[in-house]
Write an enzyme that holds these catalytic residues in place. Structure first.
Site, PDB file in Angstrom:
ATOM      1  N   ARG A  25     -44.216  29.671  42.119  1.00 22.79           N
ATOM      2  CA  ARG A  25     -44.407  28.295  41.670  1.00 22.79           C
ATOM      3  C   ARG A  25     -45.580  27.715  42.452  1.00 22.79           C
ATOM      4  O   ARG A  25     -45.711  27.957  43.661  1.00 22.79           O
ATOM      5  CB  ARG A  25     -43.142  27.451  41.853  1.00 22.79           C
ATOM      6  N   GLN A  55     -36.195  25.793  56.000  1.00 23.49           N
ATOM      7  CA  GLN A  55     -37.507  26.380  56.254  1.00 23.49           C
ATOM      8  C   GLN A  55     -37.532  27.041  57.626  1.00 23.49           C
ATOM      9  O   GLN A  55     -37.301  26.400  58.645  1.00 23.49           O
ATOM     10  CB  GLN A  55     -38.578  25.304  56.161  1.00 23.49           C
ATOM     11  N   ASP A 107     -39.744  30.685  48.011  1.00 23.11           N
ATOM     12  CA  ASP A 107     -41.095  30.437  48.538  1.00 23.11           C
ATOM     13  C   ASP A 107     -41.372  31.288  49.773  1.00 23.11           C
ATOM     14  O   ASP A 107     -42.013  30.842  50.720  1.00 23.11           O
ATOM     15  CB  ASP A 107     -41.276  28.957  48.896  1.00 23.11           C
ATOM     16  N   GLN A 144     -35.886  31.341  53.558  1.00 20.65           N
ATOM     17  CA  GLN A 144     -36.865  30.411  52.996  1.00 20.65           C
ATOM     18  C   GLN A 144     -38.115  30.385  53.861  1.00 20.65           C
ATOM     19  O   GLN A 144     -38.034  30.289  55.086  1.00 20.65           O
ATOM     20  CB  GLN A 144     -36.272  28.998  52.901  1.00 20.65           C
ATOM     21  N   ASP A 145     -39.278  30.513  53.207  1.00 23.29           N
ATOM     22  CA  ASP A 145     -40.576  30.418  53.902  1.00 23.29           C
ATOM     23  C   ASP A 145     -40.760  31.516  54.948  1.00 23.29           C
ATOM     24  O   ASP A 145     -41.229  31.270  56.061  1.00 23.29           O
ATOM     25  CB  ASP A 145     -40.741  29.041  54.555  1.00 23.29           C
TER      26      ASP A 145
END
Length: 410
Positions: free
Chosen positions: A315, A202, A246, A224-225
């Protein structure tokens, strides 16, 4: 959270029912994200102080009341009839900066944070404009709640770059290369990066908790993120957003209009998911609308795309997540099922698709969830336009950022 709640109580600037609903939702989001952090670190949530639980209940009661008030259509508030034409403003091109940031010392400051700190006390509504000259600025920038109405612009994507590589700091927001909390922030012609890489976990490039903010022709790059839309109403126009999993996430109510969304090569064995919306309760604001966007493989993924599983549109991060893709291009790297459920929220989350195109846009094999909808009724899709979803016609015209209030090309 305290600052956000104070905005609800401060009637100096005559907040609308929609403002109050947004800010109470935002206040609850702070607690929700804190609890999620405890969960991620496998720390029992009963360690949270009892006062937090009591505060949550008080806020939930206030949220319920705000929804009733918002739906009452109070006197003096009139709906405007906007067409679908592009609202295009030239003010951003002619604005004169208050301060200039330049790596070579030719400006007022050599770092972006110094320029932010120079804002000082200003009259409400008075903009403070920061011009960041071409260069690579390796720093972690924070625009606090106390610094609203900042406009920051650069010399274009790939020219003015604000970059960092923080990751796995223990608190997700602290990985952010750039954080903005002050209301009515505007950014244009900038690149925000987190270069921690696919193995970095993250690692946020850009975090926004700025209500009624707009980001125009910027690149937000990470893995990620990448983009943490923490809370409140946000608008992204003609931006490039890069990531793996994500990489657009958070509890904001945000519209992404005409943005290029690029999926990058993930870590070995890693997955590809564009969004993870964090709306926890059915009466909270929050949700994503991606309109006129393009979902494609980035240059690093294209030659090896066959080595990885196909990508998912999103998601649900929390139970009542809302995400809609409309009038967008979906390339063939999108999984035929479209959506992924990793946390057991497929019975309550809402996922919609409306008039998309491209080889990945077929809804024939999409998930069979109660809240999945292949939208055919334009009246339903209209709820996710700029005018309806983020009340954009009330605040975007003064930003100088172009936008389409309704459907595109209809």
């Amino acid at each position: 959270m305290v600052f956000t709640l104070n905005m609800v109580l401060d009637h100096t600037h005559q907040p609308s029912p929609n403002d109050i609903h947004t800010w109470i939702s935002a206040s609850i989001t702070y607690i929700d994200v804190c609890e999620k952090g405890f969960e991620t670190m496998n720390i029992a949530t009963d360690l949270l102080p009892e006062v937090t639980t009591n505060l949550t209940q008080l806020l939930l009661n206030s949220l319920a009341i705000s929804v009733v008030i918002k739906g009452a259509n109070p006197p003096g508030l009139h709906e405007l009839n906007f067409g679908d034409e592009l609202y295009n403003f030239s003010g951003l091109k002619t604005v004169q900066p208050d301060v200039v940031v330049a790596k070579d010392g030719s400006g007022n400051f050599t770092t972006v944070q110094e320029a932010v700190n120079s804002r000082g006390q200003r009259a409400w509504g008075q903009r403070y404009t920061i011009y960041v000259k071409s260069g690579v600025y390796e720093e972690n920038v924070v625009i606090p709640h106390e610094a609203p109405f900042i406009t920051m612009y650069g010399d274009g994507i790939g020219n003015t770059i604000i970059t960092g590589n923080r990751h796995d700091t223990g608190e997700l927001k602290n990985t952010s290369t750039f954080q903005v909390w002050g209301r009515r922030f505007i950014a244009l012609h900038l690149t925000f990066q987190n270069t921690a890489g696919p193995e970095g976990g993250q690692a946020v490039a850009f975090l926004s908790g700025s209500d009624t903010s707009a980001v125009y022709q910027c690149s937000i790059e990470g893995y990620q993120d990448t983009l943490f839309t923490f809370h409140s109403r946000q608008f992204y126009k003609e931006c490039q957003i890069y990531g793996t999993i994500d990489f657009i996430f958070g509890a904001s109510q945000a519209v992404f209009q005409d943005c290029d969304i690029f999926l990058r090569e993930p870590r070995l064995g890693g997955g590809l998911v564009v969004t993870a919306n964090g709306r926890k309760r059915s009466n909270q604001t929050g949700g994503y609308s991606l309109q006129g966007c393009k979902i494609n493989a980035a240059d690093d993924l294209k030659p090896v795309v066959g080595q990885y599983k196909k990508a998912f549109l999103g998601r649900p991060w929390f139970a009542y997540a809302r995400t809609v893709y409309m009038q967008s291009f979906l390339d063939d790297l999108v999984d035929p099922q479209g959506w992924l459920d990793s946390w057991g929220y497929n019975q309550t989350a809402y996922c919609g698709e409306y008039k998309n195109s491209g080889p990945g846009s077929s809804t024939d094999q999409r998930v069979n969830w109660p809240g999945y909808q292949a939208i055919t009724d334009p009246n339903i899709a209209n709820q996710f336009t700029v005018a309806e979803f983020i009340n954009g016609t009330k605040w975007l015209p003064t930003s100088g950022v172009p936008f389409v209030p309704g459907f595109e090309n209809e």
